[in-house]
Design an enzyme around this catalytic site. Structure first.
Site, PDB file in Angstrom:
ATOM      1  N   LYS A  74       0.842  -1.218   0.000  1.00  0.00           N
ATOM      2  CA  LYS A  74       0.000   0.000   0.000  1.00  0.00           C
ATOM      3  C   LYS A  74       0.865   1.253   0.000  1.00  0.00           C
ATOM      4  CE  LYS A  74      -1.840  -0.953   4.009  1.00  0.00           C
ATOM      5  NZ  LYS A  74      -1.092  -2.186   4.342  1.00  0.00           N
ATOM      6  N   ARG A 129      12.318  -1.716  10.230  1.00  0.00           N
ATOM      7  CA  ARG A 129      11.303  -1.083  11.073  1.00  0.00           C
ATOM      8  C   ARG A 129      11.116  -1.863  12.365  1.00  0.00           C
ATOM      9  NH1 ARG A 129       5.853   0.466   7.868  1.00  0.00           N
ATOM     10  NH2 ARG A 129       4.858  -0.812   9.448  1.00  0.00           N
ATOM     11  N   ARG A 170       0.336  -8.292  13.995  1.00  0.00           N
ATOM     12  CA  ARG A 170      -0.275  -7.368  13.018  1.00  0.00           C
ATOM     13  C   ARG A 170      -1.222  -8.121  12.093  1.00  0.00           C
ATOM     14  NH1 ARG A 170       4.919  -4.956  10.536  1.00  0.00           N
ATOM     15  NH2 ARG A 170       3.537  -3.856   9.095  1.00  0.00           N
TER      16      ARG A 170
HETATM   17  P1  AP5 Z   1       4.980  -1.540   1.754  1.00  0.00           P
HETATM   18  O1  AP5 Z   1       4.648  -0.700   0.589  1.00  0.00           O
HETATM   19  O2  AP5 Z   1       5.727  -0.942   2.887  1.00  0.00           O
HETATM   20  O3  AP5 Z   1       3.651  -2.274   2.261  1.00  0.00           O
HETATM   21  P2  AP5 Z   1       2.481  -1.707   3.168  1.00  0.00           P
HETATM   22  O4  AP5 Z   1       1.240  -2.373   2.701  1.00  0.00           O
HETATM   23  O5  AP5 Z   1       2.492  -0.204   3.193  1.00  0.00           O
HETATM   24  O6  AP5 Z   1       2.962  -2.325   4.532  1.00  0.00           O
HETATM   25  P3  AP5 Z   1       3.050  -1.690   5.979  1.00  0.00           P
HETATM   26  O7  AP5 Z   1       3.772  -2.699   6.825  1.00  0.00           O
HETATM   27  O8  AP5 Z   1       3.623  -0.308   5.964  1.00  0.00           O
HETATM   28  O9  AP5 Z   1       1.578  -1.654   6.310  1.00  0.00           O
HETATM   29  P4  AP5 Z   1       0.960  -1.632   7.679  1.00  0.00           P
HETATM   30  O10 AP5 Z   1      -0.409  -1.380   7.249  1.00  0.00           O
HETATM   31  O11 AP5 Z   1       1.143  -2.796   8.549  1.00  0.00           O
HETATM   32  O12 AP5 Z   1       1.816  -0.523   8.423  1.00  0.00           O
HETATM   33  P5  AP5 Z   1       1.476   0.969   8.784  1.00  0.00           P
HETATM   34  O13 AP5 Z   1       2.721   1.737   8.667  1.00  0.00           O
HETATM   35  O14 AP5 Z   1       0.280   1.445   8.053  1.00  0.00           O
HETATM   36  O15 AP5 Z   1       5.757  -2.839   1.186  1.00  0.00           O
HETATM   37  C1  AP5 Z   1       6.305  -3.799   2.049  1.00  0.00           C
HETATM   38  C2  AP5 Z   1       7.674  -4.282   1.497  1.00  0.00           C
HETATM   39  O16 AP5 Z   1       7.454  -4.978   0.267  1.00  0.00           O
HETATM   40  C3  AP5 Z   1       8.660  -3.152   1.175  1.00  0.00           C
HETATM   41  O17 AP5 Z   1       9.943  -3.597   1.470  1.00  0.00           O
HETATM   42  C4  AP5 Z   1       8.494  -2.920  -0.329  1.00  0.00           C
HETATM   43  O18 AP5 Z   1       9.692  -2.453  -0.873  1.00  0.00           O
HETATM   44  C5  AP5 Z   1       8.137  -4.309  -0.804  1.00  0.00           C
HETATM   45  N1  AP5 Z   1       7.193  -4.328  -1.923  1.00  0.00           N
HETATM   46  C6  AP5 Z   1       6.175  -3.460  -2.161  1.00  0.00           C
HETATM   47  N2  AP5 Z   1       5.483  -3.821  -3.259  1.00  0.00           N
HETATM   48  C7  AP5 Z   1       6.084  -4.963  -3.722  1.00  0.00           C
HETATM   49  C8  AP5 Z   1       5.822  -5.838  -4.818  1.00  0.00           C
HETATM   50  N3  AP5 Z   1       4.818  -5.603  -5.684  1.00  0.00           N
HETATM   51  N4  AP5 Z   1       6.614  -6.911  -4.980  1.00  0.00           N
HETATM   52  C9  AP5 Z   1       7.653  -7.156  -4.129  1.00  0.00           C
HETATM   53  N5  AP5 Z   1       7.950  -6.356  -3.073  1.00  0.00           N
HETATM   54  C10 AP5 Z   1       7.167  -5.281  -2.856  1.00  0.00           C
HETATM   55  O19 AP5 Z   1       1.047   0.836  10.307  1.00  0.00           O
HETATM   56  C11 AP5 Z   1       1.973   0.519  11.310  1.00  0.00           C
HETATM   57  C12 AP5 Z   1       1.290   0.518  12.674  1.00  0.00           C
HETATM   58  O20 AP5 Z   1       0.705   1.817  12.946  1.00  0.00           O
HETATM   59  C13 AP5 Z   1       0.120  -0.467  12.827  1.00  0.00           C
HETATM   60  O21 AP5 Z   1       0.560  -1.761  13.158  1.00  0.00           O
HETATM   61  C14 AP5 Z   1      -0.655   0.201  13.974  1.00  0.00           C
HETATM   62  O22 AP5 Z   1      -0.023  -0.012  15.217  1.00  0.00           O
HETATM   63  C15 AP5 Z   1      -0.525   1.688  13.654  1.00  0.00           C
HETATM   64  N6  AP5 Z   1      -1.614   2.160  12.783  1.00  0.00           N
HETATM   65  C16 AP5 Z   1      -1.476   2.673  11.527  1.00  0.00           C
HETATM   66  N7  AP5 Z   1      -2.683   3.003  11.031  1.00  0.00           N
HETATM   67  C17 AP5 Z   1      -3.608   2.714  11.998  1.00  0.00           C
HETATM   68  C18 AP5 Z   1      -5.019   2.809  12.068  1.00  0.00           C
HETATM   69  N8  AP5 Z   1      -5.753   3.276  11.034  1.00  0.00           N
HETATM   70  N9  AP5 Z   1      -5.632   2.415  13.210  1.00  0.00           N
HETATM   71  C19 AP5 Z   1      -4.920   1.949  14.244  1.00  0.00           C
HETATM   72  N10 AP5 Z   1      -3.574   1.801  14.238  1.00  0.00           N
HETATM   73  C20 AP5 Z   1      -2.916   2.184  13.121  1.00  0.00           C
END
Ligand code: AP5
Length: 221
Positions: free
Chosen positions: A13, A158, A169
């Protein structure tokens, strides 16, 4: 443009939201990035959310929705919401916030990918400590190992990328976020992106769907 990117952790995402925000000249609003920045800067918000992030738990709805209201809905016109909403309550909060302003969501893109692919993506992810650029040691490697291509900053793992935190998660995702797929499908807002392909192909698919979202908004279909 008011669009939500929905999907499991590691689905890509953030990678696609960054690219689409540039392509469509809109804001990329990631709740995860907002929380991590607040933690890095030692802000009160950072102290409030640190335990949740480090342990792979969701931050409480009330706090998350308040932050999104202040930093996104009331401040920016066109945005991609990356990682919000993540619960039915947050989706209702978002609906209410938009309704109060006479606005509505244009669409929701669901990044669909099986769990075994997710774990490989999350354990190989590296983030620039300076500018936040996102890499993967196998799928999106930097030119020079451990160094950011963009700014020369140091690449780090991270803090929520341990196997234990990833497990939590995913459990949070299955229980609290997955029901949003049906929630938005019933509202005719959901479009699915097959997120298993390599990054540039997912970008191509995402862009086609976003253009379709914008077209539907213009024609009112
Ligand atoms: P990446 O693009 O980073 O994936 P992502 O879906 O953004 O993954 P995140 O881990 O950032 O999502 P998340 O939702 O768990 O974390 P967030 O920061 O929102 O890609 C992942 C990896 O794959 C990268 O290395 C990339 O290079 C690679 N990649 C990408 N596309 C690829 C492809 N097509 N093929 C191969 N490789 C690829 O949230 C973190 C924490 O914040 C949560 O756990 C929670 O504690 C809190 N939080 C955030 N939002 C909320 C909310 N709305 N409510 C409550 N808590 C929240």
């Amino acid at each position: 443009m008011k669009v939500v990117f929905l999907g499991p952790p590691g689905a890509g995402k953030g990678t696609q939201a960054q690219r689409m925000a540039k392509r469509f000249a809109v804001s990329h609003a990631s709740t995860g990035d907002i929380f991590r920045r607040a933690m890095a800067q030692g802000l009160r918000l950072g102290l409030e959310v640190a335990d949740y992030l480090d342990n792979g738990k969701l931050v409480p709805d009330e706090l998350t929705s308040r932050v999104v209201a202040e930093m996104v809905i009331e401040s920016v016109e066109d945005y991609i919401l990356d990682g919000y909403p993540r619960t039915i309550q947050q989706a209702r909060d978002l609906e209410r916030m938009l309704l109060e302003r006479g606005e509505a969501l244009d669409g929701v893109l669901f990044f669909d990918i099986p769990e075994d692919a997710i774990i490989e993506r999350l354990t190989g992810r590296r983030i620039c400590a300076q500018c936040g650029a996102n890499y993967h040691i196998v799928f999106m490697p930097p030119a020079k190992s451990g160094i950011c291509d963009r700014c020369g900053g140091e690449l780090r793992v991270r803090s929520d990328s341990s196997e234990q935190a990833i497990g939590k998660r995913l459990a949070e995702y299955r229980e609290k976020t997955l029901p949003l797929v049906e929630f938005y499908d019933q509202k005719n807002l959901l479009r699915r992106v097959d997120a298993t392909a390599e990054p540039d192909e997912v970008t191509r698919r995402t862009e086609i769907l976003l253009r379709d979202v914008l077209m539907s908004r213009q024609t009112g279909t």
